[in-house]
Motif scaffolding. Structure first.
Motif, PDB file in Angstrom:
ATOM      1  N   GLU A 131      37.864   7.600 -33.309  1.00  0.00           N
ATOM      2  CA  GLU A 131      37.028   6.299 -33.694  1.00  0.00           C
ATOM      3  C   GLU A 131      36.316   6.509 -35.064  1.00  0.00           C
ATOM      4  OE1 GLU A 131      34.113   6.241 -30.286  1.00  0.00           O
ATOM      5  OE2 GLU A 131      36.130   5.613 -28.870  1.00  0.00           O
ATOM      6  N   SER A 132      35.989   7.611 -35.517  1.00  0.00           N
ATOM      7  CA  SER A 132      35.148   7.917 -36.735  1.00  0.00           C
ATOM      8  C   SER A 132      36.155   7.495 -37.853  1.00  0.00           C
ATOM      9  CB  SER A 132      34.664   9.147 -36.793  1.00  0.00           C
ATOM     10  OG  SER A 132      35.771  10.437 -36.986  1.00  0.00           O
ATOM     11  N   PHE A 133      37.433   7.506 -37.501  1.00  0.00           N
ATOM     12  CA  PHE A 133      38.627   7.352 -38.610  1.00  0.00           C
ATOM     13  C   PHE A 133      39.166   6.062 -38.561  1.00  0.00           C
ATOM     14  CE2 PHE A 133      38.182  11.627 -39.149  1.00  0.00           C
ATOM     15  CZ  PHE A 133      38.644  12.030 -40.619  1.00  0.00           C
ATOM     16  N   GLY A 134      38.531   5.166 -37.440  1.00  0.00           N
ATOM     17  CA  GLY A 134      39.158   3.888 -37.370  1.00  0.00           C
ATOM     18  C   GLY A 134      40.577   3.794 -36.604  1.00  0.00           C
ATOM     19  N   LEU A 135      40.781   4.673 -35.716  1.00  0.00           N
ATOM     20  CA  LEU A 135      41.755   4.509 -35.004  1.00  0.00           C
ATOM     21  C   LEU A 135      41.525   4.221 -33.482  1.00  0.00           C
ATOM     22  CD1 LEU A 135      43.644   8.084 -35.980  1.00  0.00           C
ATOM     23  CD2 LEU A 135      44.178   5.940 -36.572  1.00  0.00           C
ATOM     24  N   LYS A 136      42.362   3.286 -33.058  1.00  0.00           N
ATOM     25  CA  LYS A 136      42.202   2.981 -31.827  1.00  0.00           C
ATOM     26  C   LYS A 136      42.594   4.355 -30.705  1.00  0.00           C
ATOM     27  CE  LYS A 136      43.379  -1.732 -32.473  1.00  0.00           C
ATOM     28  NZ  LYS A 136      44.245  -3.039 -32.307  1.00  0.00           N
ATOM     29  N   TYR A 137      41.950   4.548 -29.861  1.00  0.00           N
ATOM     30  CA  TYR A 137      41.949   5.792 -28.791  1.00  0.00           C
ATOM     31  C   TYR A 137      42.290   5.141 -27.404  1.00  0.00           C
ATOM     32  CZ  TYR A 137      40.901  10.231 -26.498  1.00  0.00           C
ATOM     33  OH  TYR A 137      40.965  11.314 -25.970  1.00  0.00           O
ATOM     34  N   SER A 138      43.432   5.977 -27.275  1.00  0.00           N
ATOM     35  CA  SER A 138      43.825   5.639 -25.635  1.00  0.00           C
ATOM     36  C   SER A 138      44.413   6.904 -25.046  1.00  0.00           C
ATOM     37  CB  SER A 138      45.087   4.738 -25.722  1.00  0.00           C
ATOM     38  OG  SER A 138      46.101   5.187 -26.330  1.00  0.00           O
ATOM     39  N   GLU A 139      44.482   6.929 -23.705  1.00  0.00           N
ATOM     40  CA  GLU A 139      44.873   8.066 -23.051  1.00  0.00           C
ATOM     41  C   GLU A 139      46.179   8.032 -22.182  1.00  0.00           C
ATOM     42  OE1 GLU A 139      40.143   9.576 -22.417  1.00  0.00           O
ATOM     43  OE2 GLU A 139      41.079   7.845 -21.261  1.00  0.00           O
ATOM     44  N   CYS A 140      46.839   8.951 -21.929  1.00  0.00           N
ATOM     45  CA  CYS A 140      47.919   8.957 -21.170  1.00  0.00           C
ATOM     46  C   CYS A 140      47.720   9.347 -19.893  1.00  0.00           C
ATOM     47  CB  CYS A 140      49.211   9.729 -21.796  1.00  0.00           C
ATOM     48  SG  CYS A 140      50.903   9.261 -20.803  1.00  0.00           S
ATOM     49  N   LEU A 141      47.004   8.623 -18.871  1.00  0.00           N
ATOM     50  CA  LEU A 141      46.632   9.093 -17.468  1.00  0.00           C
ATOM     51  C   LEU A 141      47.429   8.618 -16.353  1.00  0.00           C
ATOM     52  CD1 LEU A 141      42.727   9.040 -18.264  1.00  0.00           C
ATOM     53  CD2 LEU A 141      44.525  11.157 -18.567  1.00  0.00           C
ATOM     54  N   LEU A 142      47.713   9.212 -15.367  1.00  0.00           N
ATOM     55  CA  LEU A 142      48.086   8.543 -14.363  1.00  0.00           C
ATOM     56  C   LEU A 142      47.174   8.253 -13.194  1.00  0.00           C
ATOM     57  CD1 LEU A 142      51.750  10.446 -13.628  1.00  0.00           C
ATOM     58  CD2 LEU A 142      51.175   8.446 -14.659  1.00  0.00           C
ATOM     59  N   PRO A 143      47.313   7.243 -12.433  1.00  0.00           N
ATOM     60  CA  PRO A 143      46.495   7.173 -11.135  1.00  0.00           C
ATOM     61  C   PRO A 143      46.313   8.111 -10.217  1.00  0.00           C
ATOM     62  CG  PRO A 143      47.640   5.109 -11.438  1.00  0.00           C
ATOM     63  CD  PRO A 143      48.577   6.250 -12.514  1.00  0.00           C
ATOM     64  N   LYS A 144      45.370   8.413  -9.559  1.00  0.00           N
ATOM     65  CA  LYS A 144      45.249   9.663  -8.720  1.00  0.00           C
ATOM     66  C   LYS A 144      46.247   9.821  -7.682  1.00  0.00           C
ATOM     67  CE  LYS A 144      40.981  11.503 -10.494  1.00  0.00           C
ATOM     68  NZ  LYS A 144      40.725  10.405 -11.443  1.00  0.00           N
ATOM     69  N   ALA A 145      46.646   8.662  -7.245  1.00  0.00           N
ATOM     70  CA  ALA A 145      47.533   8.490  -5.997  1.00  0.00           C
ATOM     71  C   ALA A 145      48.780   9.089  -6.638  1.00  0.00           C
ATOM     72  CB  ALA A 145      47.739   7.156  -5.792  1.00  0.00           C
ATOM     73  N   SER A 146      49.234   9.009  -7.601  1.00  0.00           N
ATOM     74  CA  SER A 146      50.294   9.593  -8.530  1.00  0.00           C
ATOM     75  C   SER A 146      50.461  11.028  -8.756  1.00  0.00           C
ATOM     76  CB  SER A 146      50.796   8.832  -9.697  1.00  0.00           C
ATOM     77  OG  SER A 146      51.042   7.502  -9.686  1.00  0.00           O
ATOM     78  N   LEU A 147      49.127  11.787  -9.013  1.00  0.00           N
ATOM     79  CA  LEU A 147      48.987  12.824  -9.331  1.00  0.00           C
ATOM     80  C   LEU A 147      48.996  13.784  -8.013  1.00  0.00           C
ATOM     81  CD1 LEU A 147      45.815  12.834 -11.801  1.00  0.00           C
ATOM     82  CD2 LEU A 147      48.461  13.011 -12.297  1.00  0.00           C
TER      83      LEU A 147
END
Length: 446
Positions: A131-147
């Protein structure tokens, strides 16, 4: 509230609760800084200062060349590669990652509004960095059911690759091993990831700060050498954190020769020299840990290999280095002390891990793992997402037990049914078992 601010809020909660009862909080999510430092390291740091070994390690913006050469040779030797990466000394891994982003931005490798991606849950520093460098931040996460179905916290690498192809991130973060889960990808998975990064011409920061001296990081490190050589992969690491002297803030990053000049310019303009203590002790401790835990030898054979390597390093021509002061520091008794102290620290972690397994193995919805590092995670049916903050507050205020829960390790809302808790394995065993017993009873009674 950001996940990083949430983490600091929980730290404050733990401290306030400890003050109220006038005794230390049981820090069940503690990091490596809670472990006793290796006596060998402390003794050697004193000798290093007394003998003047570091008094003149000044004037080179990428760090004292003796130290950077040691790490470059070691990384190359570990991976069995002819390519020797350039090593830049930094003020810990956070500073290393900030330097990488500064370098990429200065050279127009990304622009404001581009995407960045964290693979799995991770340390919240990186969302703020993006965020400090102006980038859009996202995460590669699965729902708990899949985990739960996968019986593993890490997102399968095929789905990570799909995510990269979908959002085209310019910058990708990978924590190896994962913090908070203690899991890591296989060599084959990491190779697949790097192929995707290179094909998409993205940039990957591999954060190895959670690797401990007894972890064999040679298993996976050589995967990234082609990416480092290409300039698309950067590895960040820390000497001081691994040896429980985190306050010294001695980190480094690996890059290629072409990029080295750009990093040097950034450091020179802002600081002149790296904002870190150029300690030979911590550099050579990395050599000792590698030789000890990556090579199956008798104690005598290990000592011989270590002694030969130290002698080889000392033979390198560094006019400003008091090499005569260096040799006595690595006599047999000193090296033996390092091995004994490191083994003692490892046994604390493994003893705590065994106790955690015995207590929660049957109840945890996802298997508790410790493939590397010193943290694991527990997720129970009683850990309901809508009561996460209330549970954490109760544990601190009523039982003086401090934990870091899922909201500290993700930037997006948790819309699943359950949350997890990170369990740090570094605190003294007596305190750890007391804390785990309290945690077990707390959730059993919910």
């Amino acid at each position: 509230m950001s996940s990083l601010n949430r983490m600091y809020e929980m730290f404050a909660l733990h401290s306030n609760s400890a003050r109220e009862v006038n005794e230390p909080s049981i820090a069940l999510s503690a990091g490596v800084n809670w472990m006793d430092s290796n006596k060998f390291i402390i003794n050697l740091l004193k000798e290093e200062l007394d003998s003047g070994l570091t008094h003149k390690s000044y004037g080179r913006s990428s760090g004292f060349k003796f130290i950077t050469d040691i790490i470059s040779h070691l990384e190359s030797d570990i991976c069995g590669k002819a390519f020797k990466p350039s090593v830049i000394m930094t003020n810990g891994t956070a500073n290393a990652s900030f330097l990488i982003c500064s370098f990429l931005k200065k050279n127009n490798r990304f622009k404001r509004g581009d995407n960045s991606l964290m693979i799995n849950h991770g340390f919240p520093f990186y969302s703020g960095l993006s965020e400090s460098f102006g980038l859009k931040y996202s995460e590669c996460l699965l729902p708990k059911a899949s985990l739960i179905k996968n019986q593993r916290y890490l997102t399968p690498i095929s789905q990570v690759v799909d995510k990269i192809r979908e959002i085209k991130p310019r910058l990708i973060y990978l924590i190896l091993p994962n913090n908070p889960f203690g899991e890591q990808y296989s060599k084959e998975d990491l190779s697949t990831l790097q192929e995707c990064v290179l094909k998409e011409d993205s940039f990957l920061i591999v954060d190895r700060v959670c690797m401990m001296p007894w972890d064999d990081f040679s298993k996976n490190s050589n995967v990234f050498f082609s990416g480092i050589e290409r300039g698309n992969v950067f590895v960040v690491d820390s000497f001081s954190k691994a040896e429980s002297v985190s306050g010294l803030r001695v980190g480094f990053l690996l890059t290629n020769k072409i990029n080295e000049e750009g990093f040097t310019d950034l450091i020179r303009i802002k600081y002149l020299n790296p904002r870190s203590f150029g300690t030979i002790t911590l550099a050579i401790s990395r050599v000792l840990s590698y030789l000890n835990y990556s090579i199956e030898d008798t104690e005598g054979a290990k000592y011989t290999r270590m002694k030969n390597l130290v002698n080889k390093i000392v033979e390198i021509d560094y006019p400003i280095l008091n090499k005569q002061a260096l040799v006595p520091l690595f006599e047999h008794e000193n090296i033996k002390l390092y091995l004994e102290e490191t083994e003692k620290r490892k046994q604390t972690v493994m003893s705590n891990y065994d106790y955690l397994l015995n207590k929660f193995k049957k109840e945890s919805l996802i298997p508790i793992s410790l493939e590397a590092g010193l943290s694991s995670a527990v997720i129970l049916d009683q850990m309901k997402a809508d009561s996460e903050l209330n549970d954490v507050n109760k544990l601190a205020s009523q039982f003086n037990v401090g934990v870091l829960s899922e909201s500290c390790f993700r930037s997006t809302p948790n819309n699943d049914e359950n949350y997890f808790i990170r369990i740090g394995l570094s605190i003294p065993t007596q305190m750890f078992t007391k804390g785990i017993d309290i945690l077990y009873r707390f959730y059993k009674n919910k």
